[in-house]
Design an enzyme around this catalytic site. Structure first.
Site, PDB file in Angstrom:
ATOM      1  N   LYS A 113       0.834  -1.207   0.000  1.00 27.94           N
ATOM      2  CA  LYS A 113       0.000   0.000   0.000  1.00 27.94           C
ATOM      3  C   LYS A 113       0.867   1.254   0.000  1.00 27.94           C
ATOM      4  CE  LYS A 113      -4.363  -1.350   0.237  1.00 27.94           C
ATOM      5  NZ  LYS A 113      -4.684  -2.345   1.281  1.00 27.94           N
ATOM      6  N   LYS A 195      -4.201 -11.483  -8.370  1.00 23.96           N
ATOM      7  CA  LYS A 195      -5.474 -12.069  -7.938  1.00 23.96           C
ATOM      8  C   LYS A 195      -6.634 -11.157  -8.288  1.00 23.96           C
ATOM      9  CE  LYS A 195      -5.153 -10.040  -3.337  1.00 23.96           C
ATOM     10  NZ  LYS A 195      -6.411  -9.564  -2.802  1.00 23.96           N
ATOM     11  N   LYS A 198     -11.109  -6.110  -5.498  1.00 22.74           N
ATOM     12  CA  LYS A 198     -12.224  -5.176  -5.624  1.00 22.74           C
ATOM     13  C   LYS A 198     -11.859  -3.965  -6.455  1.00 22.74           C
ATOM     14  CE  LYS A 198     -14.419  -5.957  -1.234  1.00 22.74           C
ATOM     15  NZ  LYS A 198     -13.326  -5.651  -0.276  1.00 22.74           N
TER      16      LYS A 198
HETATM   17  P1  ADP Z   1     -10.308  -7.206  -1.677  1.00 23.51           P
HETATM   18  O1  ADP Z   1      -8.888  -7.709  -1.513  1.00 23.51           O
HETATM   19  O2  ADP Z   1     -10.923  -7.679  -2.901  1.00 23.51           O
HETATM   20  O3  ADP Z   1     -10.473  -5.734  -1.408  1.00 23.51           O
HETATM   21  P2  ADP Z   1     -11.007  -7.793   1.048  1.00 23.51           P
HETATM   22  O4  ADP Z   1      -9.651  -7.273   1.334  1.00 23.51           O
HETATM   23  O5  ADP Z   1     -12.116  -7.057   1.685  1.00 23.51           O
HETATM   24  O6  ADP Z   1     -11.160  -7.883  -0.529  1.00 23.51           O
HETATM   25  O7  ADP Z   1     -11.110  -9.338   1.390  1.00 23.51           O
HETATM   26  C1  ADP Z   1     -12.220  -9.981   1.932  1.00 23.51           C
HETATM   27  C2  ADP Z   1     -11.965 -11.475   1.954  1.00 23.51           C
HETATM   28  O8  ADP Z   1     -11.861 -11.985   0.621  1.00 23.51           O
HETATM   29  C3  ADP Z   1     -10.658 -11.862   2.662  1.00 23.51           C
HETATM   30  O9  ADP Z   1     -10.882 -13.044   3.392  1.00 23.51           O
HETATM   31  C4  ADP Z   1      -9.709 -12.116   1.516  1.00 23.51           C
HETATM   32  O10 ADP Z   1      -8.679 -13.037   1.845  1.00 23.51           O
HETATM   33  C5  ADP Z   1     -10.634 -12.704   0.474  1.00 23.51           C
HETATM   34  N1  ADP Z   1     -10.112 -12.484  -0.890  1.00 23.51           N
HETATM   35  C6  ADP Z   1     -10.010 -11.304  -1.553  1.00 23.51           C
HETATM   36  N2  ADP Z   1      -9.524 -11.497  -2.799  1.00 23.51           N
HETATM   37  C7  ADP Z   1      -9.303 -12.846  -2.926  1.00 23.51           C
HETATM   38  C8  ADP Z   1      -8.818 -13.691  -3.983  1.00 23.51           C
HETATM   39  N3  ADP Z   1      -8.502 -13.206  -5.170  1.00 23.51           N
HETATM   40  N4  ADP Z   1      -8.742 -15.021  -3.743  1.00 23.51           N
HETATM   41  C9  ADP Z   1      -9.109 -15.546  -2.540  1.00 23.51           C
HETATM   42  N5  ADP Z   1      -9.579 -14.808  -1.517  1.00 23.51           N
HETATM   43  C10 ADP Z   1      -9.682 -13.480  -1.694  1.00 23.51           C
END
Ligand code: ADP
Ligand code: TRP
Length: 333
Positions: A113, A195, A198
């Site tokens: 970040k 990966k 969002k």
């Molecule tokens: P993002 O990374 O998309 O902003 P969050 O940080 O809010 O999402 O993550 C919410 C949940 O989703 C966490 O448990 C995170 O490990 C899981 N997660 C997010 N992206 C992935 C991914 N590409 N594969 C597996 N789990 C994911």
């Protein structure tokens, strides 16, 4: 009902996607039948990037709706919003006294970040792992269903719990990431670069709110090549990713057919992607449609939030009282 407590959260930073579903929510839905569960929208966690205040409410309501549309039952679990639980920031403050600058600076998510937003390397970003630990420890959770990217944060939560217990007496169980005994999941993006997420890589991420047409377009654009020309050619990452995505939503026979086609150098990636697109459409459509319906009914979502808040505060206030006492912050008795 088993006795171990489950906690997990999702940041309200945008639209939920297949990574959130298969990395986290799918397990929430299974765990709600077996464990006492606390699931929440991590709105404080989303503030590290200074989002537009007007976007917070729709983002929070959508995350709630998409969780419920995916099968979470607010009657069975506590489904709440992080900022409704004042005990969390209080425990966060306490845990910050046990978190060291050096270890926080070394956290992979902080370094990433800080690289991405060099003009906004704020203290909230640095102490993100202590806030996440407070989220978990406030309910004395043992199991935390998350995707692979959260492994290091969980390790830090265990360290903070141990440090607290060591200094002030046994209070917190050690929280562990949970995926029903399997390795933690990482859902790859459609372009094979990193990966699904969002906010980054939007064209290579499948969102639970994507329309059928958008899903088809994104899948058909996924990177492929001419196909192997010799038997036993190892699969390039971007092709392996397509197979991995297929394993999430397609039937076993379909997958076997394309694996065989690949092995025999007869694979037609256009057909494979069409199949994958249709299976994705079938998977996402009912969740999307239910989430849209739920978002129209703000009254019901508010009731769900309020009931989740009551359940979560019940548990959080007990833990906080114990933590204050353990630290010596009990001056009226
Ligand atoms: P993002 O990374 O998309 O902003 P969050 O940080 O809010 O999402 O993550 C919410 C949940 O989703 C966490 O448990 C995170 O490990 C899981 N997660 C997010 N992206 C992935 C991914 N590409 N594969 C597996 N789990 C994911
Ligand atoms: N940090 C998690 C993420 O970025 C979200 C989160 C916040 C969380 N608090 C949590 C996950 C507590 C599990 C438990 O994905």
């Amino acid at each position: 009902m088993k006795k171990e407590i489950v906690v997990s959260g999702i940041r309200s930073t945008g639209f939920l996607h297949l990574g959130n579903y298969f990395g986290a929510i799918r397990n929430y839905v299974r765990m709600q039948e077996e464990y006492p569960c606390y699931f929440f929208v991590a709105d404080y966690h989303s503030l590290t990037t200074h989002p537009d205040p007007l976007l917070l409410k729709p983002n929070v309501y959508r995350v709630l709706a998409e969780n419920i549309a995916s099968g979470l039952d607010p009657e069975k679990v506590a489904l709440y919003v992080q900022s409704d639980i004042p005990e969390i920031p209080e425990l966060y403050l306490m845990l910050n006294m046990l978190a060291y600058k050096g270890e926080l600076e070394k956290t992979a998510s902080f370094k990433e970040k800080a690289r991405n937003q060099p003009d906004n390397v704020n203290a909230g970003l640095l102490t993100y792992p202590t806030l996440m630990s407070a989220d978990i420890l406030i309910h004395k959770a043992s199991f935390v269903p998350v995707g692979k990217d959260q492994e290091q944060h969980l390790e830090m939560a265990r360290n903070f719990a141990q440090r607290f217990n060591h200094r002030y007496g046994e209070l917190f169980p050690e929280p562990h990431p949970f995926n029903f005994g399997e390795a933690l999941v990482k859902i790859p993006s459609l372009d094979g670069q990193g990966k699904m997420s969002k906010s980054e890589n939007e064209n290579a991420t499948l969102y639970l709110a994507d329309t059928d047409e958008v899903i088809r377009k994104k899948v058909m654009k996924a990177k492929t090549d001419q196909g192997p020309s010799e038997e036993n050619t190892p699969m390039p990452d971007y092709i392996q990713n397509l197979f991995d995505l297929m394993k999430l939503v397609s039937g076993e026979e379909v997958i076997r057919k394309y694996q065989l086609d690949y092995a025999q150098c007869q694979i037609r990636y256009g057909d494979m992607k069409k199949q994958l697109a249709e299976d994705m459409v079938d998977f996402i459509r009912p969740i999307r449609e239910k989430a849209i319906e739920l978002q129209k009914d703000e009254d019901t979502l508010r009731k769900i939030m309020k009931s989740g808040k009551d359940k979560a505060r019940d548990s959080a206030s007990k833990t906080l009282e114990e933590a204050r006492k353990a630290m010596g912050i009990n001056f009226y008795c």
